[in-house]
Write an enzyme that holds these catalytic residues in place. Structure first.
Site, PDB file in Angstrom:
ATOM      1  N   GLN A 142      -0.275  -5.553  -2.964  1.00 26.97           N
ATOM      2  CA  GLN A 142       1.183  -5.689  -2.886  1.00 26.97           C
ATOM      3  C   GLN A 142       1.748  -6.151  -4.230  1.00 26.97           C
ATOM      4  O   GLN A 142       1.155  -7.005  -4.890  1.00 26.97           O
ATOM      5  CB  GLN A 142       1.566  -6.722  -1.820  1.00 26.97           C
ATOM      6  CG  GLN A 142       1.395  -6.242  -0.390  1.00 26.97           C
ATOM      7  CD  GLN A 142       1.827  -7.330   0.582  1.00 26.97           C
ATOM      8  OE1 GLN A 142       2.971  -7.740   0.591  1.00 26.97           O
ATOM      9  NE2 GLN A 142       0.883  -7.790   1.383  1.00 26.97           N
TER      10      GLN A 142
HETATM   11  P1  GTP Z   1      -3.642  -4.355   0.768  1.00 27.58           P
HETATM   12  O1  GTP Z   1      -4.591  -5.369   1.301  1.00 27.58           O
HETATM   13  O2  GTP Z   1      -2.246  -4.541   1.280  1.00 27.58           O
HETATM   14  O3  GTP Z   1      -3.671  -4.247  -0.733  1.00 27.58           O
HETATM   15  O4  GTP Z   1      -4.108  -2.898   1.346  1.00 27.58           O
HETATM   16  P2  GTP Z   1      -5.573  -2.257   1.320  1.00 27.58           P
HETATM   17  O5  GTP Z   1      -5.729  -1.420   0.093  1.00 27.58           O
HETATM   18  O6  GTP Z   1      -6.619  -3.292   1.548  1.00 27.58           O
HETATM   19  O7  GTP Z   1      -5.501  -1.229   2.548  1.00 27.58           O
HETATM   20  P3  GTP Z   1      -6.155  -1.419   3.999  1.00 27.58           P
HETATM   21  O8  GTP Z   1      -7.647  -1.353   3.917  1.00 27.58           O
HETATM   22  O9  GTP Z   1      -5.551  -2.600   4.648  1.00 27.58           O
HETATM   23  O10 GTP Z   1      -5.686  -0.055   4.702  1.00 27.58           O
HETATM   24  C1  GTP Z   1      -4.311   0.287   4.817  1.00 27.58           C
HETATM   25  C2  GTP Z   1      -4.129   1.294   5.946  1.00 27.58           C
HETATM   26  O11 GTP Z   1      -4.731   2.534   5.595  1.00 27.58           O
HETATM   27  C3  GTP Z   1      -4.791   0.865   7.266  1.00 27.58           C
HETATM   28  O12 GTP Z   1      -3.956   1.257   8.326  1.00 27.58           O
HETATM   29  C4  GTP Z   1      -6.080   1.654   7.281  1.00 27.58           C
HETATM   30  O13 GTP Z   1      -6.548   1.933   8.584  1.00 27.58           O
HETATM   31  C5  GTP Z   1      -5.645   2.942   6.600  1.00 27.58           C
HETATM   32  N1  GTP Z   1      -6.763   3.653   5.929  1.00 27.58           N
HETATM   33  C6  GTP Z   1      -7.692   3.131   5.088  1.00 27.58           C
HETATM   34  N2  GTP Z   1      -8.529   4.090   4.663  1.00 27.58           N
HETATM   35  C7  GTP Z   1      -8.133   5.247   5.243  1.00 27.58           C
HETATM   36  C8  GTP Z   1      -8.606   6.597   5.178  1.00 27.58           C
HETATM   37  O14 GTP Z   1      -9.572   6.950   4.490  1.00 27.58           O
HETATM   38  N3  GTP Z   1      -7.913   7.514   5.923  1.00 27.58           N
HETATM   39  C9  GTP Z   1      -6.840   7.187   6.681  1.00 27.58           C
HETATM   40  N4  GTP Z   1      -6.246   8.158   7.378  1.00 27.58           N
HETATM   41  N5  GTP Z   1      -6.365   5.929   6.761  1.00 27.58           N
HETATM   42  C10 GTP Z   1      -7.004   4.974   6.048  1.00 27.58           C
END
Ligand code: GTP
Ligand code: MG
Length: 171
Positions: free
Chosen positions: A62
Site C-alpha cells: 500500500q
Molecule cells: P498487500 O499486502 O496489500 O501489499 O497485498 P499482497 O501483494 O500481499 O496481495 P495478497 O496476497 O493479499 O493478495 C491480494 C488478492 O489477490 C487476494 O484476494 C488474493 O486471493 C488474490 N490473488 C493473489 N494471487 C492471485 C493469483 O495468482 N490469481 C488470482 N486470480 N488472484 C490472486
C-alpha cells in the site's frame, strides 16, 4: 540434521499483487493460513527449500507503507518482486517503484538476485510474462541476476520454478 543456510529475502511489489498469497503457498501445508488479508506494515515469514532456510520480509505494498521498504534493503540478500499481470493501469506504478528500488543506494551497487513473479496469470486480462518484462524494462537490469516466472498463486503454479532459481543463486 545439518542446519540449512539462512537467507533473508525482501518480498516487494504493489498492494494486491499477491505477495502474501505467494509466500503463504511456499510454506508447508500445515503452516498455511486460509484467509489472507492486506498486510499492515510488514510481516516476517519463514519457509524452507531443500538447501536453504528463507526468512522473508513480506512488505505491505500500500502506498502509505511503501516508505518502509527501504529500511530493510540492507538486510535483504535477495528480492522477490511481485506484479499483478492483470493490472494494466498500475503497471506504470509498479515500474516506478521498481526503478526507485533499483536506484536506491542500499541496492544499486549490490549484485542481489531478483526474482519476478508475473502473478495472476489465471485471469483473462493478464498479460504474458514476456509482456510484463517489456513493460518493466527488465532487459535494462544488467548488474544483477534476475528471472521472471509467470505464476498463479491461488493454484501455486509457477512458484516452485521461481524458488528453485532463487535457491540456485543463493548457494
Ligand atoms: P498487500 O499486502 O496489500 O501489499 O497485498 P499482497 O501483494 O500481499 O496481495 P495478497 O496476497 O493479499 O493478495 C491480494 C488478492 O489477490 C487476494 O484476494 C488474493 O486471493 C488474490 N490473488 C493473489 N494471487 C492471485 C493469483 O495468482 N490469481 C488470482 N486470480 N488472484 C490472486
Ligand atoms: Mg500482503
Amino acid at each position: 540434521g545439518l542446519k540449512k543456510k539462512e537467507v533473508h529475502v525482501l518480498c516487494l511489489g504493489l498492494d494486491n499483487s499477491g505477495k502474501t498469497t505467494i509466500i503463504n503457498k511456499l510454506k508447508p501445508s500445515n503452516a498455511q493460513t486460509q484467509d489472507i488479508v492486506p498486510t499492515i506494515g510488514f510481516s516476517i515469514e519463514k519457509f524452507k527449500t531443500s538447501s536453504l532456510s528463507f526468512t522473508v520480509f513480506d512488505m505491505s505494498g500500500q502506498g502509505k507503507y511503501r516508505d518502509l521498504w527501504e529500511h530493510y534493503y540492507k538486510e535483504g540478500q535477495a528480492i522477490i518482486f511481485v506484479i499483478d499481470s492483470s493490472d494494466k493501469l498500475r503497471m506504470v506504478v509498479a515500474k516506478e517503484e521498481l526503478d526507485t528500488l533499483l536506484n536506491h543506494p542500499d541496492i544499486k551497487h549490490r549484485r542481489l538476485p531478483i526474482l519476478f513473479f508475473a502473478n495472476k496469470m489465471d485471469l483473462r486480462e493478464a498479460v504474458s510474462s514476456v509482456k510484463v518484462s517489456q513493460l518493466l524494462s527488465l532487459e535494462n537490469i544488467k548488474d544483477k541476476p534476475w528471472h521472471i516466472c509467470a505464476s498463479d498463486a491461488l493454484k501455486g503454479e509457477g512458484l516452485q520454478e521461481g524458488v528453485d532459481w532463487l535457491q540456485g543463486q543463493m548457494q
